[in-house]
Each structure stands twice: as structure tokens, then as C-alpha cells.
Design an enzyme around this catalytic site. Structure first.
Site, mmCIF file in Angstrom:
data_model
loop_
_atom_site.group_PDB
_atom_site.id
_atom_site.type_symbol
_atom_site.label_atom_id
_atom_site.label_comp_id
_atom_site.label_asym_id
_atom_site.label_seq_id
_atom_site.Cartn_x
_atom_site.Cartn_y
_atom_site.Cartn_z
ATOM 1 N N LEU A 273 24.630 -83.129 67.353
ATOM 2 C CA LEU A 273 25.205 -81.884 66.878
ATOM 3 C C LEU A 273 25.026 -81.899 65.367
ATOM 4 O O LEU A 273 25.656 -82.681 64.658
ATOM 5 C CB LEU A 273 26.691 -81.788 67.239
ATOM 6 C CG LEU A 273 27.416 -80.512 66.809
ATOM 7 C CD1 LEU A 273 26.879 -79.307 67.563
ATOM 8 C CD2 LEU A 273 28.916 -80.645 67.014
ATOM 9 N N SER A 274 24.144 -81.061 64.854
ATOM 10 C CA SER A 274 23.748 -81.134 63.440
ATOM 11 C C SER A 274 24.834 -80.556 62.544
ATOM 12 O O SER A 274 25.180 -79.379 62.663
ATOM 13 C CB SER A 274 22.444 -80.361 63.230
ATOM 14 O OG SER A 274 21.437 -80.852 64.090
ATOM 15 N N ILE A 275 25.353 -81.395 61.634
ATOM 16 C CA ILE A 275 26.411 -80.988 60.716
ATOM 17 C C ILE A 275 25.975 -81.161 59.259
ATOM 18 O O ILE A 275 26.226 -80.306 58.418
ATOM 19 C CB ILE A 275 27.705 -81.804 60.974
ATOM 20 C CG1 ILE A 275 28.183 -81.630 62.421
ATOM 21 C CG2 ILE A 275 28.792 -81.416 59.981
ATOM 22 C CD1 ILE A 275 28.614 -80.227 62.776
ATOM 23 N N GLY B 126 30.079 -89.188 64.592
ATOM 24 C CA GLY B 126 31.215 -89.048 63.688
ATOM 25 C C GLY B 126 30.803 -88.543 62.327
ATOM 26 O O GLY B 126 29.770 -87.890 62.174
ATOM 27 N N GLY C 225 45.555 -80.441 63.319
ATOM 28 C CA GLY C 225 46.750 -81.106 62.808
ATOM 29 C C GLY C 225 47.191 -82.337 63.564
ATOM 30 O O GLY C 225 48.299 -82.825 63.343
ATOM 31 N N CYS D 111 28.335 -86.298 67.722
ATOM 32 C CA CYS D 111 27.233 -86.446 68.645
ATOM 33 C C CYS D 111 27.685 -87.226 69.868
ATOM 34 O O CYS D 111 28.850 -87.503 70.068
ATOM 35 C CB CYS D 111 26.072 -87.179 67.974
ATOM 36 S SG CYS D 111 25.577 -86.476 66.387
#
Length: 523
Positions: free
Chosen positions: A45-47, A70, A328, A2
Site C-alpha cells: 500500500l503505497s504511502i 508499517g 485515538g 502492507c
């Protein structure tokens, strides 16, 4: 993932504007809370818990509120522990554990968190800010003309509202009473592994766990795949986990037509059976994107800009299919991947150099990954920078990183990769993202033609104390100044500097008064 903003005063209008400036970081939701002494703002930002994670989020009695950027990967264990203590958790989010942990443990809560984060808590004791150990997630702070402290996830959002600005240091928390307090340091170097085989076993076990943790989400997760050792190994471990559930793995690669990365990525994708997506870009598209990428990147460092453009494009590609990607980043710093590290004077102090560039990641490659993914509303996760892998890295002798006889870079990581990847990938020499995609040489030639020798001579030291490293960097610097306007000099103080641009060469321009390569200025 977010964007957060706030202040140690009622600053609803300023915080609202900061949130508007960071709408790309959180296109799903917005929240603003204005208290008597503190303002908190959030772009989401919906996770995880897509329906129940609106922020700012409060504890049971509303005495503590949080905005968070985070992921806390151990949040499920923490939730169970908090519930057993009698806390009532109203959502399924990782964010909610923060308010309840603070109730019980105060500032010490940061030592309980495994993940990447920057967050702010409004508490009865005032504002509390914290950032993860290595600075995977960004945070900036500054003072306005009335003396209030303001904070935000991006420089461009915060800068118009403050008189001073600085980067919040990784591995620290901040309180109104104590100021900055360090809670994390890199572990000491100690060589206690009995053999390379034991090191490989431990590396694989820890990386497996780190990857598995980072697949937790309520949205689709994919992988960046350049075809190099690091991204290929992450992709292989993701495929291993997904094979247990039968879920497909989506992989993403970009490059100029005919570039090595596109070819190698196809090879790895075929070997692992991923659903592979690629995008080939042109020289014209590459050059045309530079001003927008530099504005989003908030840097003019030449090495960073070179790799930012393909990261921007691969993030745009990935966002069509997934909302989270694993990458990575970090393997080169921990295990000795860059070609310049083979220079005799660097190799003689290899572990010290690796520690320095690991500590500098927060405003170099981690900044690139954060800004370029978030420009498209995409969350990037970096398993190699799990604190458990970071701890292991300083237990591995330098002769197992760059092999003492063959000079093979990341030798120990290659031994681990042999268990999962074809020999052509394991043996591939390190190629920077900008080189493997074809970007580096293209931009170097473009800058050589665009900036005359006279312009370079007159512009290489644009401000007292600032030295640019090349015509290419001067070109990026000009676009940086256009993006930040009259406040560009203030923003430029936050720009991190890479140690290497082209293979085998050292590259360390920057502010001459800086005392280290970690982005910290002299007081």
C-alpha cells in the site's frame, strides 16, 4: 502499510499464495524474491515514495533484502545519518533505512526505530524478523511439515501452509541463531512529575509531536472522529498542524441513525472546521456484515467484534477520500478510560491493570484497527501509542487518571483537552465505540434471539479449556469456525480476550490454562 510473508527456505509457491490471500493489505504492488535459503514476499500500500518503493528492497550490493509493513516516523533523520556514513540510498522510502542500518548495527537496529513495524530481512546470517514495541503491526510465524519457519501478516494467510502457528511477540526480534530476543519493555512506574499542570504540559507537548510525526505521507491523511475525547483531541491537533499549511482536514464518523457518536462528531467537526463525512447504517446492514467482519478480524471476542463492525464501516467511508487515518486507540489503556476500572477491586491496583491491558492491545484493539483498516487498503496510525506517550503514562499517578475525589475517568487527559475542545466534549462520559454507535445493544438483543438457552448451555464450552462468555460470543464463534474450517481450533489459540464488554462489568472468559491476559499461553 502492507502485508509481508516469507520463509527460511525456497517456498515461492506457498509465499505467493499467502500474498494472494493478503491482496487487500497491499493493492498497489506485489513483490517476491526467492533466495537459496530465504523467500520474501510483499504486498504494498503505497504511502511514501509512491514510485520508488517496490519491495523486496536491497542494499547496495544485494547482500541484505527487506520486506516491511508499517511506518518509521524518524526515517528522515536516519536517512541523513546513513548518508553521512557513506551509504547510497536509492529511494525516498522509510523502508530503505532498514537494510543500511542492519549493515552497520545488526539486530540492534530495532532500538533506533520510532514507529510501528513488522519486517523481515534476508541477511548473510539468515532470516531476521522484528515487531514494534506494542505490536501495532501484526506478525505470525509457524513451521511447515519440513521444519521451515514461515511468517505472514495475517493468520488466515499463514495457517494453510504450517503445522504450528504462534503470534510473534511485540517488542521482540528473532534470528535463526538466537530465536526470540526481547528488546523493549514497558518503562517502570515512577512518579516524578511535580504537579498535574506539569503533567498536562508534558502530555500536550508529546502528543503534539506524535501527531505531527504521523502526518508524514505522500498521500491524503484524515482522522476518525467518534466525538469522544480521544478521537476529538487527535482531530484538534491535526487541525492545528493543517492550519499552518491551509490544508483541509477530513474527518469520518459512523453510527446507527440517531446515535450519540454521529451527533457528537458533528459538534466537534463544526468546532474544528473539518470537512466532515458520516455514514448511518441500519440494523440489517450491521447484522449482515458480521460473517465478513469476523473473517477479516480473525477473532470471536465479543467486545472486539462489536467495535470491529463500525470500524470496518468507517474505514470503508474514509478510503473514498484518504489513504491514511489517525485514530485515538490507546488513550483508555494509558490514562484510565474504561468504566470497569472504577470497580473498587480494580481501582486499588489501577496501574497494574492498565499495564496489563496495554500489553494486551496487540491482539485486541490494535488487531481490530489493523484488520478493519487494511480490509479497505487504508493505513491506521495511533499517536497515543507513541513510545514517548507510553513512557509518560507511567509517570502519572493513578489519582490523576481516575480522579481520587470525583471518580472522573481520564481526568488528566481531559485537562489537556480543555485547551482545544468545547466543554461538552471534554465532559462527555466514556462510551465504548460499540455503545456510542448503537452497535452493542443491537447485537446483544440479536444474539439473545438467535441463540436458544439450550444451544447456549451445550455450546458455551465448545472445546476442552475454552469458555465462551455469552450467547453473543457463541454466535461469533460459530462464524469464526466457518471462516477457518478444520483449522479453527489452531487459529482460536491466537484470539485475544477483552477485559470489559458492557460498562462497569468485568468480562474475562477464554482459555482457562492461560496464565495472563496478554494472549500468552502456558508453555
Amino acid at each position: 502499510m502492507c502485508g509481508i510473508a516469507g520463509a527460511t527456505a525456497p517456498r515461492g509457491e506457498a509465499v505467493g499464495r499467502m500474498l494472494e490471500a493478503m491482496a487487500h493489505r497491499g493493492p498497489d504492488d506485489q513483490g517476491l524474491w526467492i533466495g537459496e535459503r530465504i523467500t520474501l514476499g510483499h504486498r504494498r500500500l503505497s504511502i511514501i515514495d509512491l514510485a520508488g518503493g517496490h519491495q523486496p528492497l536491497a542494499n547496495e550490493d544485494g547482500s541484505i533484502r527487506v520486506v516491511f509493513n508499517g511506518e518509521i516516523y524518524n526515517y528522515r533523520e536516519l536517512r541523513d545519518e546513513l548518508a553521512a556514513r557513506g551509504h547510497r540510498l536509492r529511494t525516498q522510502t522509510d523502508t530503505e533505512v532498514l537494510v543500511h542500518l542492519y549493515e552497520d548495527e545488526g539486530p540492534a537496529l530495532v532500538r533506533r526505530l520510532y514507529g510501528m513495524f513488522a519486517f523481515a530481512l534476508a541477511t548473510p546470517d539468515g532470516l531476521f524478523l522484528a515487531r514494534d514495541p506494542l505490536g501495532i503491526k501484526p506478525l505470525y510465524v509457524g513451521r511447515d511439515r519440513h521444519g521451515a519457519l514461515l511468517f505472514a501478516s495475517e493468520i488466515g494467510a499463514l495457517l494453510p501452509h504450517v503445522e504450528t502457528i504462534e503470534e510473534f511477540p511485540p517488542g521482540h526480534y528473532w534470528t535463526e541463531r538466537d530465536g526470540f530476543v526481547r528488546y523493549y519493555e514497558l518503562p517502570p512506574v515512577r512518579y516524578d512529575l511535580p504537579s498535574p499542570e506539569a503533567a498536562v504540559d508534558e502530555l500536550v507537548a508529546r502528543l503534539r509531536r506524535a501527531v505531527r510525526r504521523r502526518l508524514v505521507a505522500d498521500v491524503p491523511v484524515g482522522v476518525f472522529l467518534s466525538g469522544g475525547l480521544d478521537s476529538s483531541l487527535i482531530a484538534a491537533l491535526v487541525a492545528e498542524v493543517r492550519a499552518e499549511t491551509g490544508e483541509p482536514v477530513h474527518s469520518f464518523a459512523v453510527g446507527m441513525e440517531g446515535s450519540e457518536d454521529l451527533e457528537r462528531a458533528r459538534l466537534v467537526a463544526a468546532h474544528l472546521g473539518t470537512v466532515h463525512h458520516e455514514y448511518a447504517f441500519t440494523r440489517e446492514e450491521l447484522i449482515g456484515l458480521l460473517p465478513a467482519v469476523i473473517r477479516r478480524l480473525e477473532s470471536f471476542d465479543a467486545a472486539l467484534v462489536r467495535s470491529a463492525v463500525p470500524t470496518y464501516l468507517v474505514s470503508r467511508l474514509a478510503r473514498r477520500y484518504v489513504k491514511v487515518v489517525l485514530s485515538g486507540e490507546g488513550a483508555d489503556e494509558l490514562f484510565g478510560g474504561y468504566q470497569y476500572l472504577k470497580r473498587p477491586e480494580i481501582r486499588a491496583r489501577l496501574q497494574d491493570e492498565l499495564r496489563e491491558i496495554t500489553l494486551a492491545l496487540h491482539n485486541t484493539n490494535l488487531q481490530r484497527v489493523d484488520r478493519m483498516t487494511m480490509a479497505h487498503g487504508l493505513e491506521g496510525r495511533v499517536p497515543f501509542l507513541s513510545v514517548t506517550l507510553v513512557d509518560l503514562a507511567w509517570r502519572i499517578p493513578p489519582r490523576w487518571k481516575i480522579h481520587d475525589r470525583t471518580g472522573t475517568e481520564k481526568w488528566i487527559l481531559r485537562q489537556a483537552a480543555r485547551r482545544f475542545l468545547p466543554a461538552a466534549v471534554v465532559q462527555r462520559e466514556k462510551a465504548k465505540f460499540a455503545m456510542g454507535t448503537g452497535v452493542g445493544p443491537t447485537l446483544e438483543r440479536f444474539a439473545e434471539a438467535a441463540v436458544s438457552d439450550r444451544e447456549w448451555a451445550e455450546g458455551r464450552q465448545p472445546w476442552p479449556g475454552l469458555e465462551l462468555g455469552s450467547k453473543e460470543e457463541l454466535l461469533y464463534f460459530r462464524w469464526f469456525c466457518q471462516a477457518f474450517g478444520p483449522r479453527a481450533r489452531l487459529a482460536a489459540r491466537l484470539v485475544g480476550r477483552s477485559r470489559s464488554l458492557n460498562p462497569h462489568e468485568l468480562y474475562a472468559p477464554g482459555w482457562r490454562e492461560r496464565t495472563s491476559r496478554t494472549g500468552t499461553e502456558t508453555p
